[in-house]
Design a protein around this motif. Structure first.
Motif, mmCIF file in Angstrom:
data_model
loop_
_atom_site.group_PDB
_atom_site.id
_atom_site.type_symbol
_atom_site.label_atom_id
_atom_site.label_comp_id
_atom_site.label_asym_id
_atom_site.label_seq_id
_atom_site.Cartn_x
_atom_site.Cartn_y
_atom_site.Cartn_z
ATOM 1 N N PRO A 28 9.330 6.765 6.821
ATOM 2 C CA PRO A 28 8.087 7.158 6.144
ATOM 3 C C PRO A 28 6.865 6.656 6.906
ATOM 4 N N ILE A 29 5.822 7.453 6.938
ATOM 5 C CA ILE A 29 4.543 7.047 7.504
ATOM 6 C C ILE A 29 3.481 7.310 6.443
ATOM 7 N N ARG A 30 2.815 6.252 6.036
ATOM 8 C CA ARG A 30 1.835 6.314 4.945
ATOM 9 C C ARG A 30 0.486 5.864 5.469
ATOM 10 N N ARG A 31 -0.552 6.454 4.909
ATOM 11 C CA ARG A 31 -1.924 6.018 5.191
ATOM 12 C C ARG A 31 -2.427 5.260 3.977
ATOM 13 N N LEU A 32 -2.824 4.026 4.184
ATOM 14 C CA LEU A 32 -3.250 3.181 3.072
ATOM 15 C C LEU A 32 -4.575 3.685 2.518
ATOM 16 N N PRO A 33 -4.677 3.932 1.211
ATOM 17 C CA PRO A 33 -5.957 4.348 0.637
ATOM 18 C C PRO A 33 -7.027 3.282 0.871
ATOM 19 N N LEU A 34 -8.265 3.750 1.014
ATOM 20 C CA LEU A 34 -9.348 2.832 1.353
ATOM 21 C C LEU A 34 -9.604 1.825 0.245
ATOM 22 N N HIS A 35 -9.458 2.233 -0.997
ATOM 23 C CA HIS A 35 -9.791 1.359 -2.128
ATOM 24 C C HIS A 35 -8.535 1.055 -2.939
ATOM 25 N N VAL A 36 -7.446 0.753 -2.265
ATOM 26 C CA VAL A 36 -6.207 0.463 -2.958
ATOM 27 C C VAL A 36 -6.347 -0.848 -3.724
ATOM 28 N N THR A 37 -5.789 -0.884 -4.914
ATOM 29 C CA THR A 37 -5.820 -2.105 -5.712
ATOM 30 C C THR A 37 -4.628 -2.984 -5.362
ATOM 31 N N ALA A 38 -4.704 -4.236 -5.786
ATOM 32 C CA ALA A 38 -3.644 -5.183 -5.447
ATOM 33 C C ALA A 38 -2.315 -4.767 -6.079
ATOM 34 N N ASP A 39 -2.337 -4.296 -7.340
ATOM 35 C CA ASP A 39 -1.083 -3.914 -7.972
ATOM 36 C C ASP A 39 -0.496 -2.647 -7.356
ATOM 37 N N GLU B 150 7.196 1.129 -0.774
ATOM 38 C CA GLU B 150 7.505 2.533 -0.500
ATOM 39 C C GLU B 150 7.523 2.847 0.989
ATOM 40 N N THR B 151 6.905 1.982 1.815
ATOM 41 C CA THR B 151 6.842 2.217 3.262
ATOM 42 C C THR B 151 7.918 1.425 4.002
ATOM 43 N N ASP B 152 8.840 0.821 3.290
ATOM 44 C CA ASP B 152 9.896 0.030 3.932
ATOM 45 C C ASP B 152 10.638 0.870 4.973
ATOM 46 N N GLY B 153 10.735 0.318 6.209
ATOM 47 C CA GLY B 153 11.406 1.019 7.289
ATOM 48 C C GLY B 153 10.527 1.996 8.027
ATOM 49 N N GLY B 154 9.271 2.115 7.662
ATOM 50 C CA GLY B 154 8.385 3.086 8.292
ATOM 51 C C GLY B 154 7.139 2.456 8.873
ATOM 52 N N VAL B 155 6.043 3.215 8.835
ATOM 53 C CA VAL B 155 4.774 2.805 9.448
ATOM 54 C C VAL B 155 3.669 2.984 8.426
ATOM 55 N N LEU B 156 2.827 1.966 8.317
ATOM 56 C CA LEU B 156 1.671 2.011 7.429
ATOM 57 C C LEU B 156 0.410 2.050 8.280
ATOM 58 N N VAL B 157 -0.394 3.103 8.130
ATOM 59 C CA VAL B 157 -1.651 3.265 8.863
ATOM 60 C C VAL B 157 -2.784 2.764 7.981
ATOM 61 N N VAL B 158 -3.564 1.829 8.525
ATOM 62 C CA VAL B 158 -4.641 1.197 7.751
ATOM 63 C C VAL B 158 -5.978 1.584 8.360
ATOM 64 N N PRO B 159 -6.717 2.528 7.793
ATOM 65 C CA PRO B 159 -8.050 2.850 8.312
ATOM 66 C C PRO B 159 -9.054 1.763 7.954
ATOM 67 N N MET B 160 -10.086 1.677 8.784
ATOM 68 C CA MET B 160 -11.158 0.690 8.565
ATOM 69 C C MET B 160 -10.565 -0.700 8.362
ATOM 70 N N ALA B 161 -9.660 -1.066 9.261
ATOM 71 C CA ALA B 161 -8.955 -2.342 9.102
ATOM 72 C C ALA B 161 -9.890 -3.533 9.233
ATOM 73 N N GLU B 162 -11.035 -3.364 9.874
ATOM 74 C CA GLU B 162 -11.965 -4.489 10.022
ATOM 75 C C GLU B 162 -12.623 -4.864 8.703
ATOM 76 N N ARG B 163 -12.489 -4.035 7.683
ATOM 77 C CA ARG B 163 -13.118 -4.309 6.387
ATOM 78 C C ARG B 163 -12.126 -4.732 5.319
ATOM 79 N N MET B 164 -10.912 -5.042 5.727
ATOM 80 C CA MET B 164 -9.921 -5.475 4.740
ATOM 81 C C MET B 164 -10.324 -6.804 4.118
ATOM 82 N N CYS C 233 11.181 -5.383 2.969
ATOM 83 C CA CYS C 233 10.024 -4.609 3.427
ATOM 84 C C CYS C 233 9.798 -4.910 4.907
ATOM 85 N N ARG C 234 10.365 -4.107 5.768
ATOM 86 C CA ARG C 234 10.163 -4.204 7.217
ATOM 87 C C ARG C 234 9.436 -2.941 7.669
ATOM 88 N N LEU C 235 8.254 -3.141 8.199
ATOM 89 C CA LEU C 235 7.439 -1.992 8.576
ATOM 90 C C LEU C 235 6.571 -2.334 9.769
#
Length: 610
Positions: free
Chosen positions: A65-76, A102-116, A146-148
């Protein structure tokens, strides 16, 4: 370990441009995303970046799986937790999986990572280091593998935003597409990558051997580039083995190690490598060792049956190749990195963060009593009460109370707010004769450029100058760019250098601003050659002593401060003054107005008032 193979001198690896390097990095990351851990892609949003992401998606296995992390994702939603709606409906805790699980075994893309946020960075670090997701919150305990791999999209534009150092430390691949246009991508390089070759390399990624000499070379290059973490050489060796697997080589050689260094270490360097010292003969003035020390020196030598192993020329060759491949603008970036102040507080370019009860930006919730003037957070209150509904309803049935959602005082959650304090940058300019002879024109130009930046950010600025026998406030704290430029343009140069008076005047201004609750950044532009004391009497020795005492007064305020040495050659006096002020010291003997402005702006972004 196997012996180090010889470099393929007859078929050296060709030098790749930025896009070709990025495609090569995509291949390596697709071979083993979880093993690489983090890939940092420095590029703004646009077709070039989307083309690279599409290439990476095509190289990854279809099952990953390859997921793009939502910009305003909540902690839960990120970590998983209590499903509030299902819990209230069923009357028992219902757990929902988060994005990471849900991204276990895949890749998580984090946009605007400098603002995390720090909380999100901490969560990602925990998953990367442990290989599993552990969540214990709201009465729910969740543990899952969870290995990603993380792809961090760095979109910073020099405004004080950067990827968290703890994440950058775990990056095995760092690439930069900021200088690549669609014309460079229009070729067939990205489309002609053999995907079957990547799949075959995935099967033999652990096979390539490493020699001891290559391990030593990787450690030497990492240390020379200022990467002191033990992860750096391990990461470059992992990338080198992936390169060998991609090229179907049985072992890693020097050419592959050089390419791995270019992909993994160069864009993370914190300093330029020092040139190798020449083998100069012993100075004739040095006396020979006394005869009674000869046995001790002989005892320090290795015994005849254990001859000393030579270091070899490979580390030096690899380091020279790495220096040759350094980006052209790296020196300027490294100069700015040296401006990180010794005390990092929470202040940024918009002021230090302060906690308030009713105003500012909401940054979460905490347990509290809304009757004390605090604002109730309804959703989190229900979330805290949901796991206890079955127990409370059973208690209510025994006491004859009617059923319904029961909320107790311990469930109340209230908003937490943060607000940024206003920032004021105080410029203290040396307008004495020595400074006017050297760099006053450049200093004026630099301050004007910085004043324009402060105006854009709506910061306040103050300008002080010292010359002759004292100091004066040319401009009290203001947001008026026109007034600031007018006061600076009329600043004459010449006379003595009353450095102590200038520092004491700056201390009065900064202390007044701090009492008003503002974040203060002090920038001192001087050559450090004081020749007028605090009393107005000439004398270099006493004048410098007075300046050091005034610098100690500023140090007691614990300001974010920068001393820019504007002399043609770096002066020990200016550096000593910076040390006494507990400020960053920046010698810029050959910089013009733009370089001075960039350096001081980096200091403003890096530090904050305590």
């Amino acid at each position: 370990m196997a012996a180090a193979p010889q470099a393929r001198a007859e078929t050296p690896q060709p030098e790749l441009d930025a896009w070709a390097l990025a495609c090569n990095a995509a291949q390596l990351f697709a071979i083993d995303p979880a093993g690489c851990g983090v890939l940092v892609l420095r590029a703004q949003a646009g077709p070039v970046r989307e083309r690279w992401l599409a290439l990476l998606h095509a190289l990854l296995p279809a099952t990953d799986p390859i997921r793009r992390l939502p910009l305003h994702v909540t902690a839960d939603r990120l970590l998983g937790g209590l499903d509030l709606a299902a819990t209230l409906q069923q009357g028992r805790p219902v757990v929902q999986r988060g994005v990471l699980a849900e991204t276990d075994g895949g890749v998580l893309v984090v946009p605007m990572a400098e603002r995390m946020s720090r909380a999100m960075v901490s969560s990602l670090i925990g998953v990367l280091d442990r290989g599993e997701l552990v969540t214990e919150t709201e009465g729910v305990s969740l543990r899952a593998p969870c290995r990603l791999g993380l792809v961090l999209l760095d979109e910073s534009q020099g405004e004080g935003e950067q990827i968290a150092p703890v994440l950058l430390e775990r990056a095995s691949l760092v690439i930069d597409l900021s200088s690549v246009s669609m014309t460079d991508v229009a070729g067939e390089l990205g489309d002609a990558i053999d995907r079957s070759r990547t799949e075959a390399a995935r099967q033999r990624r652990a096979a390539p051997a490493l020699g001891d000499e290559l391990v030593q070379a990787a450690c030497s290059v990492a240390a020379a580039l200022g990467l002191e973490s033990l992860r750096a050489p391990l990461q470059v060796l992992r990338v080198a083995r992936l390169l060998a697997a991609l090229m179907d080589e049985p072992a890693v050689d020097a050419e592959l190690l050089k390419r791995a260094i270019q992909l993994s270490l160069l864009l993370r360097a914190t300093r330029l490598p020092e040139p190798p010292a020449d083998d100069a003969p012993q100075d004739a003035a040095d006396p020979p060792p006394p005869p009674d020390q000869a046995p001790q020196d002989a005892a320090d030598e290795p015994p005849p049956d254990q001859p000393e192993q030579p270091v070899g020329e490979l580390p030096e060759q690899v380091l020279e190749a790495a220096v040759a491949a350094l980006p052209a603008d790296l020196l300027a970036r490294l100069k700015l990195n040296e401006l990180l102040l010794r005390r990092r507080a929470s202040a940024g370019r918009a002021g230090a963060l302060q906690r308030v009860a009713q105003r500012g930006r909401s940054v979460g919730t905490r347990r509290g009593d809304p009757r004390q003037g605090l604002r109730l957070h309804l959703i989190d209150t229900l979330r805290a009460a949901a796991p206890w509904q079955r127990v409370r309803q059973a208690e209510g049935a025994n006491t004859g109370r009617r059923s319904g959602v029961q909320v107790r005082p311990q469930d109340f959650r209230v908003h937490r707010y943060q607000q940024r304090r206003e920032t004021t940058t105080v410029f203290l300019v040396d307008a004495s004769g020595s400074s006017a002879l050297h760099r006053l024109a450049e200093a004026k130009g630099a301050v004007e450029l910085m004043l324009a930046e402060c105006y854009v950010r709506r910061d306040r600025v103050a300008v002080l100058a010292f010359r002759g026998k004292g100091a004066e406030v040319l401009l009290p704290p203001t947001r008026s760019l026109v007034r600031a430029k007018r006061s600076l343009a009329g600043l004459p140069g010449g006379g003595g250098t009353p450095l102590a008076s200038g520092l004491l005047a700056a201390a009065e201004v900064t202390e007044s601003l701090r009492r008003q609750g503002q974040s203060v950044v002090l920038v001192v532009l001087t050559d450090g050659r004081a020749n007028v004391g605090r009393t107005g009497q000439p004398g270099r020795e006493q004048a410098f002593k007075d300046a050091l005492e005034a610098a100690a007064v500023l140090a007691a305020q614990q300001l974010s401060a920068l001393v820019v040495d504007t002399s043609p050659q770096p002066q020990a006096l200016a550096e000593q003054l910076a040390n006494r002020m507990q400020a960053a010291y920046l010698p810029l003997p050959h910089a013009g107005s733009s370089q001075l402005s960039a350096a001081v702006l980096a200091a403003q972004r890096a530090g904050g008032a305590a």
